[in-house]
Design a protein around this motif. Sequence first.
Motif, PDB file in Angstrom:
ATOM      1  N   GLY A  53     107.090 -35.015  23.072  1.00 35.61           N
ATOM      2  CA  GLY A  53     107.517 -33.621  23.058  1.00 35.61           C
ATOM      3  C   GLY A  53     106.378 -32.671  22.751  1.00 35.61           C
ATOM      4  N   TRP A  54     105.561 -33.033  21.769  1.00 38.63           N
ATOM      5  CA  TRP A  54     104.445 -32.166  21.401  1.00 38.63           C
ATOM      6  C   TRP A  54     103.337 -32.166  22.438  1.00 38.63           C
ATOM      7  CZ3 TRP A  54     104.385 -28.228  18.360  1.00 38.63           C
ATOM      8  CH2 TRP A  54     105.305 -28.152  17.310  1.00 38.63           C
ATOM      9  N   ILE A  55     103.110 -33.302  23.104  1.00 38.84           N
ATOM     10  CA  ILE A  55     102.121 -33.335  24.192  1.00 38.84           C
ATOM     11  C   ILE A  55     102.503 -32.335  25.270  1.00 38.84           C
ATOM     12  CG2 ILE A  55     101.272 -34.712  26.145  1.00 38.84           C
ATOM     13  CD1 ILE A  55     101.327 -37.148  24.261  1.00 38.84           C
ATOM     14  N   PHE A  56     103.757 -32.395  25.708  1.00 41.35           N
ATOM     15  CA  PHE A  56     104.212 -31.488  26.755  1.00 41.35           C
ATOM     16  C   PHE A  56     104.249 -30.050  26.253  1.00 41.35           C
ATOM     17  CE2 PHE A  56     104.963 -35.083  29.255  1.00 41.35           C
ATOM     18  CZ  PHE A  56     105.355 -34.707  30.532  1.00 41.35           C
ATOM     19  N   ALA A  57     104.652 -29.858  24.995  1.00 44.28           N
ATOM     20  CA  ALA A  57     104.762 -28.500  24.468  1.00 44.28           C
ATOM     21  C   ALA A  57     103.392 -27.836  24.324  1.00 44.28           C
ATOM     22  CB  ALA A  57     105.481 -28.524  23.122  1.00 44.28           C
ATOM     23  N   VAL A  58     102.447 -28.538  23.689  1.00 39.24           N
ATOM     24  CA  VAL A  58     101.113 -27.969  23.481  1.00 39.24           C
ATOM     25  C   VAL A  58     100.439 -27.681  24.817  1.00 39.24           C
ATOM     26  CG1 VAL A  58      98.799 -28.442  22.593  1.00 39.24           C
ATOM     27  CG2 VAL A  58     100.806 -28.990  21.204  1.00 39.24           C
ATOM     28  N   ALA A  59     100.562 -28.653  25.753  1.00 35.95           N
ATOM     29  CA  ALA A  59      99.947 -28.465  27.070  1.00 35.95           C
ATOM     30  C   ALA A  59     100.547 -27.271  27.785  1.00 35.95           C
ATOM     31  CB  ALA A  59     100.118 -29.730  27.911  1.00 35.95           C
ATOM     32  N   ARG A  60     101.868 -27.135  27.719  1.00 32.59           N
ATOM     33  CA  ARG A  60     102.528 -26.030  28.415  1.00 32.59           C
ATOM     34  C   ARG A  60     102.222 -24.690  27.762  1.00 32.59           C
ATOM     35  NH1 ARG A  60     105.910 -27.286  32.682  1.00 32.59           N
ATOM     36  NH2 ARG A  60     105.324 -29.377  33.337  1.00 32.59           N
ATOM     37  N   VAL A  61     102.132 -24.647  26.444  1.00 31.24           N
ATOM     38  CA  VAL A  61     101.790 -23.387  25.769  1.00 31.24           C
ATOM     39  C   VAL A  61     100.360 -22.977  26.143  1.00 31.24           C
ATOM     40  CG1 VAL A  61     101.358 -22.297  23.546  1.00 31.24           C
ATOM     41  CG2 VAL A  61     103.429 -23.650  23.882  1.00 31.24           C
ATOM     42  N   TRP A  62      99.433 -23.951  26.156  1.00 30.53           N
ATOM     43  CA  TRP A  62      98.069 -23.638  26.571  1.00 30.53           C
ATOM     44  C   TRP A  62      98.059 -23.158  28.020  1.00 30.53           C
ATOM     45  CZ3 TRP A  62      93.594 -21.824  26.259  1.00 30.53           C
ATOM     46  CH2 TRP A  62      92.618 -22.082  27.201  1.00 30.53           C
ATOM     47  N   ASP A  63      98.832 -23.830  28.884  1.00 29.58           N
ATOM     48  CA  ASP A  63      98.923 -23.392  30.280  1.00 29.58           C
ATOM     49  C   ASP A  63      99.454 -21.968  30.375  1.00 29.58           C
ATOM     50  OD1 ASP A  63      97.927 -25.657  31.387  1.00 29.58           O
ATOM     51  OD2 ASP A  63      99.860 -26.549  31.857  1.00 29.58           O
ATOM     52  N   ALA A  64     100.449 -21.669  29.528  1.00 28.31           N
ATOM     53  CA  ALA A  64     101.030 -20.324  29.549  1.00 28.31           C
ATOM     54  C   ALA A  64      99.983 -19.273  29.193  1.00 28.31           C
ATOM     55  CB  ALA A  64     102.203 -20.254  28.571  1.00 28.31           C
TER      56      ALA A  64
END
Length: 501
Positions: A53-64
């Motif tokens: 969950g955190w891998i996807f969350a951190v990556a997506r927030v950085w992408d955002a």
Amino acid sequence: MAKRIKNANTYTGKEATMYLTGMFGQNMIYNIVATGLYYYFQNVICLDAVALGWIFAVARVWDAINDPMMGTIVDRTNTKWGKCKPYLMFCPILICVITCLTFLNGNYAEAKLAGNSTAMLLITAWAAISYILWGMSYTIGDIPLWGVIPRMSEDEGDRAKLISLARIIASIGAAVVVVGIIPVSQALNKTFGENENAQKGFIVAGFAFTIVGSLLFELAGIGVKEKVNVKEDTKTMKESFKLMWSCVPFRRILISGVLRSPMQLMAIIVITLFTYYYCDGDMNTAFTDPKKLVILLIVGGGFFIGQFGAMALFPILIKKIDTKTLYNLTALSGIPTGLIFVLYKLAPYDLAEIKWVSVLGVLILLGGAGFGLVMVCQSMMISDCIDYEEYHNGHRPDGVFFSGQSFITKLSAGIASIMSAYVFAFVGYTDVNIDKMNKALAAGANFAKDYESYSSAMWFLLTVPPAIGMIIAVIPTIKYEITKPEHEKMLSALVERHKEK
């Protein structure tokens, strides 16, 4: 009714076809990762639920955060081809290579059972690094792909038609992967003589789907032409970030999109739920068992028929109804989406029975219609905001504003990933427990009855948070500023300005 703008530049049929083919391929790649890779991480190599969950969350927030940066770069690009086309020509190859690399990983569950903490750390680290790199490479192609639409045509009707078709084609590309990648990978595992958690089949399937999607994506770069190529003063990255917030109608869309973030749970959960609840871990049975095939067609078909139907009707609907009004009406789709969980609670073990499946299909069709309308309305409203900004302030932020669409999608996916991670961790659906469950299901266990807590968590995540998100997301857009008459007035004035320049 929308008026056709006199002397407006617009795309040819061939250009539209090439663009839509590229859109199909690009969305194949997105769902290879958003759906296929998530399933692979969670259910094949069995990463820890909270870590995933955190891998996807951190990556997506950085992408955002990274998306507006890329949008600024696109807006500052000036070549003989235009702003967006250069990225569409050269980005698909980069995305292809990095997407393939994300699947080259060890098996977390096996490492944990062996007590190899170093291997567990390396597997988790590579999953995080490769996924973050993928998100950054995908952004380079995604923002120009959507940002080029307002530059392909000055005519509102033609834009609406292309956006509607783009959303339909994107969804079909997604459906090909969602329906195909898991059964293909499982069939390949059996061909290779591997066990139910083997990776080889998934890696081969992931590579094959990625290469096909990338080749199709390349056609957009080859075929599109930018007809609205306005030379203007460029803005710094800081000014671009400020612009995203200072444009009031665009700000409303951003806030609305974040509130609707639980909708992303549908993409994360649906393939896992269907594979386990209806197929007890082997999705190939959906294509060999007539009853399961009927369920797949009713449930999956209901969602896509509702989605595609709403998208196809959009160009007709906006001739009589404001895009803003259509967008706000999507809140009603939260009702049937929420009722799906009520249906599950009434028959937790029996949703494979045709009488229940039929009701489920209707509810999913209505929810899918709202989902489809949201997607196409959001793209159209962002396109309108670009015209709004140029009309009022003389700057055309195609890249920055369409980076907002990507920003919404990725930030929402990050929020949804955290939601699912902690719900799954709470019920114990994680790492070695998933590995044990897969082996038990292969030996004849029943997911709905023997793993009811997992089943209930999946049905909850698929329905209740998305329903709430759909309803509250329209609060910011109730007072959305751009009306149809106002937009037609802006477009007419902009066409004349472009002719003068």
